[in-house]
Design a protein around this motif. Sequence first.
Motif, PDB file in Angstrom:
ATOM      1  N   SER A  48     -32.562  31.180  19.777  1.00 59.99           N
ATOM      2  CA  SER A  48     -31.995  29.860  20.030  1.00 59.99           C
ATOM      3  C   SER A  48     -31.302  29.737  21.383  1.00 59.99           C
ATOM      4  CB  SER A  48     -31.029  29.472  18.911  1.00 59.99           C
ATOM      5  OG  SER A  48     -29.875  30.266  18.951  1.00 59.99           O
ATOM      6  N   VAL A  49     -30.946  30.858  22.020  1.00 62.44           N
ATOM      7  CA  VAL A  49     -30.201  30.759  23.281  1.00 62.44           C
ATOM      8  C   VAL A  49     -30.932  31.322  24.497  1.00 62.44           C
ATOM      9  CG1 VAL A  49     -27.954  30.747  22.169  1.00 62.44           C
ATOM     10  CG2 VAL A  49     -28.915  32.907  22.920  1.00 62.44           C
ATOM     11  N   VAL A  50     -31.847  32.242  24.318  1.00 64.26           N
ATOM     12  CA  VAL A  50     -32.528  32.840  25.474  1.00 64.26           C
ATOM     13  C   VAL A  50     -33.377  31.776  26.155  1.00 64.26           C
ATOM     14  CG1 VAL A  50     -34.273  34.516  26.199  1.00 64.26           C
ATOM     15  CG2 VAL A  50     -32.504  35.180  24.580  1.00 64.26           C
ATOM     16  N   GLY A  51     -33.183  31.613  27.452  1.00 62.06           N
ATOM     17  CA  GLY A  51     -33.944  30.652  28.240  1.00 62.06           C
ATOM     18  C   GLY A  51     -33.323  29.271  28.289  1.00 62.06           C
ATOM     19  N   SER A  52     -32.263  29.026  27.532  1.00 58.64           N
ATOM     20  CA  SER A  52     -31.629  27.708  27.576  1.00 58.64           C
ATOM     21  C   SER A  52     -30.380  27.761  28.443  1.00 58.64           C
ATOM     22  CB  SER A  52     -31.264  27.239  26.167  1.00 58.64           C
ATOM     23  OG  SER A  52     -30.295  28.086  25.595  1.00 58.64           O
ATOM     24  N   GLY A  53     -30.107  26.662  29.112  1.00 56.72           N
ATOM     25  CA  GLY A  53     -28.908  26.573  29.938  1.00 56.72           C
ATOM     26  C   GLY A  53     -28.969  27.409  31.199  1.00 56.72           C
ATOM     27  N   THR A  54     -30.165  27.701  31.696  1.00 55.38           N
ATOM     28  CA  THR A  54     -30.296  28.508  32.913  1.00 55.38           C
ATOM     29  C   THR A  54     -30.282  27.607  34.144  1.00 55.38           C
ATOM     30  OG1 THR A  54     -32.696  28.450  32.742  1.00 55.38           O
ATOM     31  CG2 THR A  54     -31.585  30.318  31.730  1.00 55.38           C
ATOM     32  N   LYS A  55     -29.966  28.155  35.295  1.00 60.42           N
ATOM     33  CA  LYS A  55     -29.896  27.386  36.536  1.00 60.42           C
ATOM     34  C   LYS A  55     -31.277  26.974  37.020  1.00 60.42           C
ATOM     35  CE  LYS A  55     -25.561  29.333  38.092  1.00 60.42           C
ATOM     36  NZ  LYS A  55     -24.842  30.088  39.114  1.00 60.42           N
ATOM     37  N   SER A  56     -32.277  27.792  36.738  1.00 58.68           N
ATOM     38  CA  SER A  56     -33.650  27.449  37.126  1.00 58.68           C
ATOM     39  C   SER A  56     -34.513  27.410  35.874  1.00 58.68           C
ATOM     40  CB  SER A  56     -34.195  28.489  38.116  1.00 58.68           C
ATOM     41  OG  SER A  56     -34.170  29.769  37.533  1.00 58.68           O
ATOM     42  N   ASN A  57     -35.674  26.788  36.007  1.00 57.21           N
ATOM     43  CA  ASN A  57     -36.570  26.713  34.863  1.00 57.21           C
ATOM     44  C   ASN A  57     -36.956  28.114  34.424  1.00 57.21           C
ATOM     45  OD1 ASN A  57     -36.559  23.953  34.924  1.00 57.21           O
ATOM     46  ND2 ASN A  57     -38.425  23.771  36.135  1.00 57.21           N
TER      47      ASN A  57
END
Length: 94
Positions: A48-57
């Motif tokens: 649910s959290v890996v890859g979300s809310g990152t600065k880049s795609n």
Amino acid sequence: MAKADFKLPDEFLTKLSLLGKGTDAVAEKVLEAGGKVVLAKVKSNLKSVVGSGTKSNSRPTGGIERSLGLSPVMVDKTGNHAIQVRFSEPTNDG
């Protein structure tokens, strides 16, 4: 590394001790069953959290989730049983 200790009620420990030679086998089964529940929850939380809310795609590959697993049940020098949710090393991508 996170660590959790559980203290069992004396009444339960007394009943467990009555199992005699079967105590170790029961402890292993209990730890494995509980470990599977914890492992499933950790994987769910990661997904649910890996890859979300990152600065880049970014796109999660599932590598971290796949590398999680349970250790075999271990017994330390004082007779305490333990199991770990841990990462396999190295991961598929090194």
